[in-house]
Design a protein around this motif. Sequence first.
Motif, mmCIF file in Angstrom:
data_model
loop_
_atom_site.group_PDB
_atom_site.id
_atom_site.type_symbol
_atom_site.label_atom_id
_atom_site.label_comp_id
_atom_site.label_asym_id
_atom_site.label_seq_id
_atom_site.Cartn_x
_atom_site.Cartn_y
_atom_site.Cartn_z
ATOM 1 N N LEU A 293 0.861 -1.184 0.000
ATOM 2 C CA LEU A 293 0.000 0.000 0.000
ATOM 3 C C LEU A 293 0.890 1.224 0.000
ATOM 4 N N GLY A 294 0.903 1.957 -1.109
ATOM 5 C CA GLY A 294 1.735 3.140 -1.217
ATOM 6 C C GLY A 294 1.037 4.371 -0.668
ATOM 7 N N VAL A 295 1.815 5.272 -0.075
ATOM 8 C CA VAL A 295 1.269 6.525 0.445
ATOM 9 C C VAL A 295 1.844 7.689 -0.347
ATOM 10 N N GLY A 296 0.980 8.643 -0.647
ATOM 11 C CA GLY A 296 1.361 9.723 -1.546
ATOM 12 C C GLY A 296 1.952 10.946 -0.900
ATOM 13 N N TRP A 297 2.197 10.921 0.421
ATOM 14 C CA TRP A 297 2.721 12.107 1.100
ATOM 15 C C TRP A 297 4.203 11.982 1.429
ATOM 16 N N GLY A 298 4.864 10.941 0.934
ATOM 17 C CA GLY A 298 6.253 10.703 1.303
ATOM 18 C C GLY A 298 7.257 11.212 0.296
ATOM 19 N N TYR A 299 8.351 10.457 0.094
ATOM 20 C CA TYR A 299 9.525 10.974 -0.597
ATOM 21 C C TYR A 299 9.731 10.450 -2.012
ATOM 22 N N HIS A 300 8.946 9.466 -2.443
ATOM 23 C CA HIS A 300 8.986 9.035 -3.833
ATOM 24 C C HIS A 300 7.683 9.426 -4.515
ATOM 25 N N PRO A 301 7.729 9.823 -5.781
ATOM 26 C CA PRO A 301 6.505 10.249 -6.471
ATOM 27 C C PRO A 301 5.500 9.115 -6.625
ATOM 28 N N VAL A 302 4.232 9.490 -6.630
ATOM 29 C CA VAL A 302 3.147 8.507 -6.729
ATOM 30 C C VAL A 302 3.294 7.649 -7.966
ATOM 31 N N GLU A 303 3.683 8.260 -9.078
ATOM 32 C CA GLU A 303 3.780 7.501 -10.327
ATOM 33 C C GLU A 303 4.870 6.430 -10.262
ATOM 34 N N ALA A 304 5.844 6.599 -9.360
ATOM 35 C CA ALA A 304 6.869 5.567 -9.192
ATOM 36 C C ALA A 304 6.354 4.395 -8.362
ATOM 37 N N LEU A 305 5.424 4.666 -7.461
ATOM 38 C CA LEU A 305 4.877 3.615 -6.600
ATOM 39 C C LEU A 305 3.835 2.765 -7.323
ATOM 40 N N ALA A 306 3.086 3.393 -8.208
ATOM 41 C CA ALA A 306 1.902 2.757 -8.789
ATOM 42 C C ALA A 306 2.165 1.412 -9.475
ATOM 43 N N PRO A 307 3.264 1.229 -10.208
ATOM 44 C CA PRO A 307 3.424 -0.038 -10.931
ATOM 45 C C PRO A 307 3.478 -1.279 -10.044
ATOM 46 N N THR A 308 3.991 -1.158 -8.814
ATOM 47 C CA THR A 308 4.133 -2.337 -7.958
ATOM 48 C C THR A 308 3.207 -2.320 -6.745
ATOM 49 N N ALA A 309 2.604 -1.188 -6.418
ATOM 50 C CA ALA A 309 1.700 -1.108 -5.279
ATOM 51 C C ALA A 309 0.333 -1.689 -5.641
ATOM 52 N N ARG A 310 -0.315 -2.329 -4.663
ATOM 53 C CA ARG A 310 -1.691 -2.757 -4.860
ATOM 54 C C ARG A 310 -2.588 -1.532 -5.013
ATOM 55 N N ARG A 311 -2.241 -0.496 -4.257
ATOM 56 C CA ARG A 311 -3.021 0.733 -4.269
ATOM 57 C C ARG A 311 -2.154 1.845 -3.723
ATOM 58 N N VAL A 312 -2.391 3.078 -4.174
ATOM 59 C CA VAL A 312 -1.686 4.246 -3.638
ATOM 60 C C VAL A 312 -2.738 5.218 -3.128
#
Length: 225
Positions: A187-206
């Motif tokens: 589960l990716g969170v969008g308030w941290g240090y990597h951009p959301v678009e970088a998390l999206a490919p492997t996260a179940r959800r952001v």
Amino acid sequence: MSLRLAIFDVDGTLVDSQAAIVAAMEGAFGGAGLPVPSRAAILSIVGLSLDHAMLRLVPEAEATTRAGLVDGYKATYHANRLAQGAAHSPLFPGAREMLEALNAQPDTLLAVATGKSRRGLDALIEAHGLEQLFISRQVADDHPSKPHPSMIEAALADAGVGPAEAVMIGDTTYDMDMARAAGVPGLGVGWGYHPVEALAPTARRVIAGMDDLVPALEDIWKDPT
């Protein structure tokens, strides 16, 4: 009653430690007489163990130089934390309430998987009065750096749950890649240090906000596949 486990990254997920991390890097590199990496470069390595972080930041440096930077970082970070207390790495707004809400659920266990040292994590947890929340605290001292799955595997063992009953929550690609390596939803969170678009490919959800975290966990646990 079957148990489920929420595993949290720390820096960039529960606490806003970017100022503390940047200041410690500035102290380490300045003390070694080396140019300080950009803020963006420093934030890009948050979550990695320090030896891996320094290798990313100065791959051309000698191993002894990188080891000196690690020592300089630790010394600066420790001194600043002692001087500033809880303000050194403040909790993100809503983080305490979110953790307490999850902890109040009788079937939900909480854990931490972080690139911090044992000393650093324990001091942070004590500073914020979170000592009773986490059944498992996995740190860089005891494991290979993220994204190796070792920290998640140890947290699962401590909690006595399987990968389908766990979720890894974090703000970096290292967290999401670690979750995937362990067979755990990320589960990716969008308030941290990597951009959301970088998390999206492997996260179940952001998710975009702290208020979204508990409902998102419930959705994932309802359908772990």
